[in-house]
Motif scaffolding. Structure first.
Motif, PDB file in Angstrom:
ATOM      1  N   TYR A 185      39.498  -1.095  40.283  1.00 18.98           N
ATOM      2  CA  TYR A 185      39.094  -2.357  39.997  1.00 18.98           C
ATOM      3  C   TYR A 185      40.144  -3.999  41.056  1.00 18.98           C
ATOM      4  O   TYR A 185      39.474  -4.451  41.646  1.00 18.98           O
ATOM      5  CB  TYR A 185      38.917  -3.417  38.497  1.00 18.98           C
ATOM      6  CG  TYR A 185      39.153  -4.847  38.279  1.00 18.98           C
ATOM      7  CD1 TYR A 185      37.352  -5.306  38.497  1.00 18.98           C
ATOM      8  CD2 TYR A 185      40.123  -5.255  37.923  1.00 18.98           C
ATOM      9  CE1 TYR A 185      37.416  -6.619  38.613  1.00 18.98           C
ATOM     10  CE2 TYR A 185      39.876  -7.251  38.295  1.00 18.98           C
ATOM     11  CZ  TYR A 185      38.511  -7.429  38.201  1.00 18.98           C
ATOM     12  OH  TYR A 185      38.433  -8.762  37.794  1.00 18.98           O
ATOM     13  N   THR A 218      38.711  -0.252  31.571  1.00 19.30           N
ATOM     14  CA  THR A 218      37.305  -0.015  32.291  1.00 19.30           C
ATOM     15  C   THR A 218      36.966  -1.869  32.256  1.00 19.30           C
ATOM     16  O   THR A 218      37.440  -2.729  31.044  1.00 19.30           O
ATOM     17  CB  THR A 218      36.538   0.555  31.575  1.00 19.30           C
ATOM     18  OG1 THR A 218      36.757   1.521  31.688  1.00 19.30           O
ATOM     19  CG2 THR A 218      34.907   0.143  32.702  1.00 19.30           C
ATOM     20  N   TRP A 277      37.621  -2.757  22.545  1.00 23.58           N
ATOM     21  CA  TRP A 277      36.655  -3.488  23.281  1.00 23.58           C
ATOM     22  C   TRP A 277      37.179  -4.828  22.874  1.00 23.58           C
ATOM     23  O   TRP A 277      37.045  -5.697  22.056  1.00 23.58           O
ATOM     24  CB  TRP A 277      35.063  -3.421  22.366  1.00 23.58           C
ATOM     25  CG  TRP A 277      34.545  -4.577  22.986  1.00 23.58           C
ATOM     26  CD1 TRP A 277      33.060  -4.088  24.244  1.00 23.58           C
ATOM     27  CD2 TRP A 277      33.922  -5.962  23.401  1.00 23.58           C
ATOM     28  NE1 TRP A 277      32.453  -5.087  24.628  1.00 23.58           N
ATOM     29  CE2 TRP A 277      33.015  -6.383  23.946  1.00 23.58           C
ATOM     30  CE3 TRP A 277      34.285  -6.694  21.965  1.00 23.58           C
ATOM     31  CZ2 TRP A 277      32.450  -6.848  23.960  1.00 23.58           C
ATOM     32  CZ3 TRP A 277      33.734  -7.900  22.253  1.00 23.58           C
ATOM     33  CH2 TRP A 277      32.759  -8.162  23.528  1.00 23.58           C
ATOM     34  N   VAL A 282      34.490  -4.521  32.201  1.00 26.23           N
ATOM     35  CA  VAL A 282      33.214  -4.747  32.109  1.00 26.23           C
ATOM     36  C   VAL A 282      31.709  -6.231  32.194  1.00 26.23           C
ATOM     37  O   VAL A 282      32.468  -7.167  32.298  1.00 26.23           O
ATOM     38  CB  VAL A 282      32.388  -4.306  30.226  1.00 26.23           C
ATOM     39  CG1 VAL A 282      30.402  -4.142  30.511  1.00 26.23           C
ATOM     40  CG2 VAL A 282      32.955  -3.104  29.641  1.00 26.23           C
ATOM     41  N   THR A 283      31.472  -6.214  33.284  1.00 22.54           N
ATOM     42  CA  THR A 283      30.425  -7.162  34.137  1.00 22.54           C
ATOM     43  C   THR A 283      28.563  -7.318  33.472  1.00 22.54           C
ATOM     44  O   THR A 283      28.469  -6.332  32.869  1.00 22.54           O
ATOM     45  CB  THR A 283      30.995  -6.798  35.127  1.00 22.54           C
ATOM     46  OG1 THR A 283      29.641  -5.867  36.119  1.00 22.54           O
ATOM     47  CG2 THR A 283      32.074  -6.299  36.233  1.00 22.54           C
ATOM     48  N   ASN A 284      28.131  -8.360  34.008  1.00 23.47           N
ATOM     49  CA  ASN A 284      26.955  -8.316  33.698  1.00 23.47           C
ATOM     50  C   ASN A 284      26.178  -7.074  34.156  1.00 23.47           C
ATOM     51  O   ASN A 284      24.960  -7.055  33.754  1.00 23.47           O
ATOM     52  CB  ASN A 284      26.876  -9.509  34.364  1.00 23.47           C
ATOM     53  CG  ASN A 284      27.021 -10.193  35.339  1.00 23.47           C
ATOM     54  OD1 ASN A 284      28.199  -9.726  36.160  1.00 23.47           O
ATOM     55  ND2 ASN A 284      25.878 -10.007  36.274  1.00 23.47           N
ATOM     56  N   ARG A 287      27.654  -3.880  36.003  1.00 23.87           N
ATOM     57  CA  ARG A 287      28.322  -2.296  35.251  1.00 23.87           C
ATOM     58  C   ARG A 287      29.672  -2.898  35.296  1.00 23.87           C
ATOM     59  O   ARG A 287      29.840  -3.346  34.440  1.00 23.87           O
ATOM     60  CB  ARG A 287      28.845  -2.411  37.123  1.00 23.87           C
ATOM     61  CG  ARG A 287      29.125  -2.926  37.738  1.00 23.87           C
ATOM     62  CD  ARG A 287      29.917  -2.705  39.592  1.00 23.87           C
ATOM     63  NE  ARG A 287      30.186  -3.434  39.573  1.00 23.87           N
ATOM     64  CZ  ARG A 287      31.078  -3.602  40.762  1.00 23.87           C
ATOM     65  NH1 ARG A 287      30.714  -2.181  41.763  1.00 23.87           N
ATOM     66  NH2 ARG A 287      31.565  -5.154  41.640  1.00 23.87           N
ATOM     67  N   GLU A 288      30.173  -1.536  35.013  1.00 23.95           N
ATOM     68  CA  GLU A 288      31.110  -1.312  34.432  1.00 23.95           C
ATOM     69  C   GLU A 288      32.503  -0.304  35.814  1.00 23.95           C
ATOM     70  O   GLU A 288      31.563   0.379  36.091  1.00 23.95           O
ATOM     71  CB  GLU A 288      31.516   0.282  33.113  1.00 23.95           C
ATOM     72  CG  GLU A 288      30.694  -0.578  32.255  1.00 23.95           C
ATOM     73  CD  GLU A 288      31.105   0.535  31.304  1.00 23.95           C
ATOM     74  OE1 GLU A 288      31.871   1.463  30.666  1.00 23.95           O
ATOM     75  OE2 GLU A 288      30.607  -0.268  29.595  1.00 23.95           O
ATOM     76  N   LYS A 309      37.445  -2.974  27.960  1.00 24.48           N
ATOM     77  CA  LYS A 309      37.925  -1.733  27.524  1.00 24.48           C
ATOM     78  C   LYS A 309      39.425  -0.522  27.430  1.00 24.48           C
ATOM     79  O   LYS A 309      39.550  -0.804  29.149  1.00 24.48           O
ATOM     80  CB  LYS A 309      36.835  -0.787  27.569  1.00 24.48           C
ATOM     81  CG  LYS A 309      35.191  -1.167  27.651  1.00 24.48           C
ATOM     82  CD  LYS A 309      34.037  -0.282  27.296  1.00 24.48           C
ATOM     83  CE  LYS A 309      32.656  -0.406  27.246  1.00 24.48           C
ATOM     84  NZ  LYS A 309      31.966   0.048  27.705  1.00 24.48           N
ATOM     85  N   THR A 353      32.387 -10.170  31.142  1.00 28.18           N
ATOM     86  CA  THR A 353      31.784  -9.782  30.033  1.00 28.18           C
ATOM     87  C   THR A 353      32.897  -9.137  28.886  1.00 28.18           C
ATOM     88  O   THR A 353      32.814  -9.778  28.028  1.00 28.18           O
ATOM     89  CB  THR A 353      30.446  -9.344  30.028  1.00 28.18           C
ATOM     90  OG1 THR A 353      30.358  -8.184  30.511  1.00 28.18           O
ATOM     91  CG2 THR A 353      29.645  -9.858  31.099  1.00 28.18           C
TER      92      THR A 353
END
Length: 262
Positions: free
Chosen positions: A142, A129, A67, A131-133, A135-136, A161, A158
């Protein structure tokens, strides 16, 4: 430069709220934003810095993977992943110069999705992956083209991963003036197959070279790539630094180097 509001929130929620202002834009390092603002190519009414949000910083192990906070600098990624993921540490350590690495962030790079950025190849090859505020988003979903991503308005990265492969290497053919890759390939070997992600070459941005992935999954050696046709040069970036055909040729060359160096 021109007058604009500047806000430096200390939480993700506060940043999201600040970005609701009309024509507000997120700032996370600023290597692209500052020059475009100086040239009036971007004229936001408010700049919202993400650099004071501690929950978006740092590197830690998470299960079998990693992470990385979205506001983590390239220098920190280089330092923290030196032992756990050397190939990604090497990628981060060759971005720009020390000044860029001390301020630029992984989240800022991925949000901008420059077609010659380094992190998109690393994340895509590492089963990453975003990661946003809210969802993933899988890395395969993406990246959507040159400077285009699946991020929606007001959505911020945010963290990211990524899985750590058995073997990996980032082979980068550097454009000396900018330190961006003219063409670069991230090769990652997992127990269930090989992933090959290419940056700096295509007009559509980062992509996976699936033919090479299939060949290397059966025979993980540089020779396995020899018989493959390189991606079509007509879809490659062509500029004063190199033609599309040259970049297409470099895709195979850098893939072979990456495999050999694993």
């Amino acid at each position: 430069m021109y007058n604009f509001e500047f806000e430096r929130p200390t939480s993700v929620d506060a940043a999201v709220e600040a970005l609701k202002t009309e024509e507000a834009i997120a700032f996370s390092g600023g290597q692209t934003l500052m020059p475009t603002m100086k040239q009036r190519l971007a004229m936001p009414s408010k700049v919202v810095s993400l650099t004071a949000i501690e929950e978006m910083k740092g590197v830690k192990s998470e299960g079998d993977g990693l992470w990385i906070g979205g506001a983590t600098t390239h220098a920190t990624v280089m330092r923290e992943l030196k032992d756990s993921y050397p190939a990604m540490a090497s990628l981060a350590g060759r971005i720009g110069d020390p000044s860029v690495r001390s301020r630029g962030t992984i989240g800022g790079s991925l949000a901008n999705n420059d077609p010659s950025a380094c992190y998109p190849a690393g994340l895509l090859a590492s089963k990453g992956t975003v990661v946003t505020n809210t969802r993933e988003i899988a890395a395969d979903d993406y990246f959507q083209g040159m400077f285009m991503t699946a991020l929606e308005e007001g959505e911020i990265i945010t963290a990211v991963k990524m899985a750590v492969p058995e073997k990996a290497n980032y082979a980068k053919f550097i454009q000396p003036a900018s330190r961006f890759p003219l063409t670069a390939v991230f090769v990652a070997k997992f127990s269930d197959g090989v992933r090959v992600a290419v940056t700096g070459a295509s007009e559509s941005g980062v992509f996976r070279w699936t033919e090479a992935e299939e060949a290397l999954s059966s025979n993980f050696s540089a020779d396995a790539v020899d018989g493959l046709s390189t991606p079509d040069g007509s879809g490659m970036i062509s500029d004063l630094h190199g033609t599309g055909d040259y970049r297409a040729h470099l895709v195979k060359v850098m893939t072979k180097r990456g495999v050999a160096a694993c």
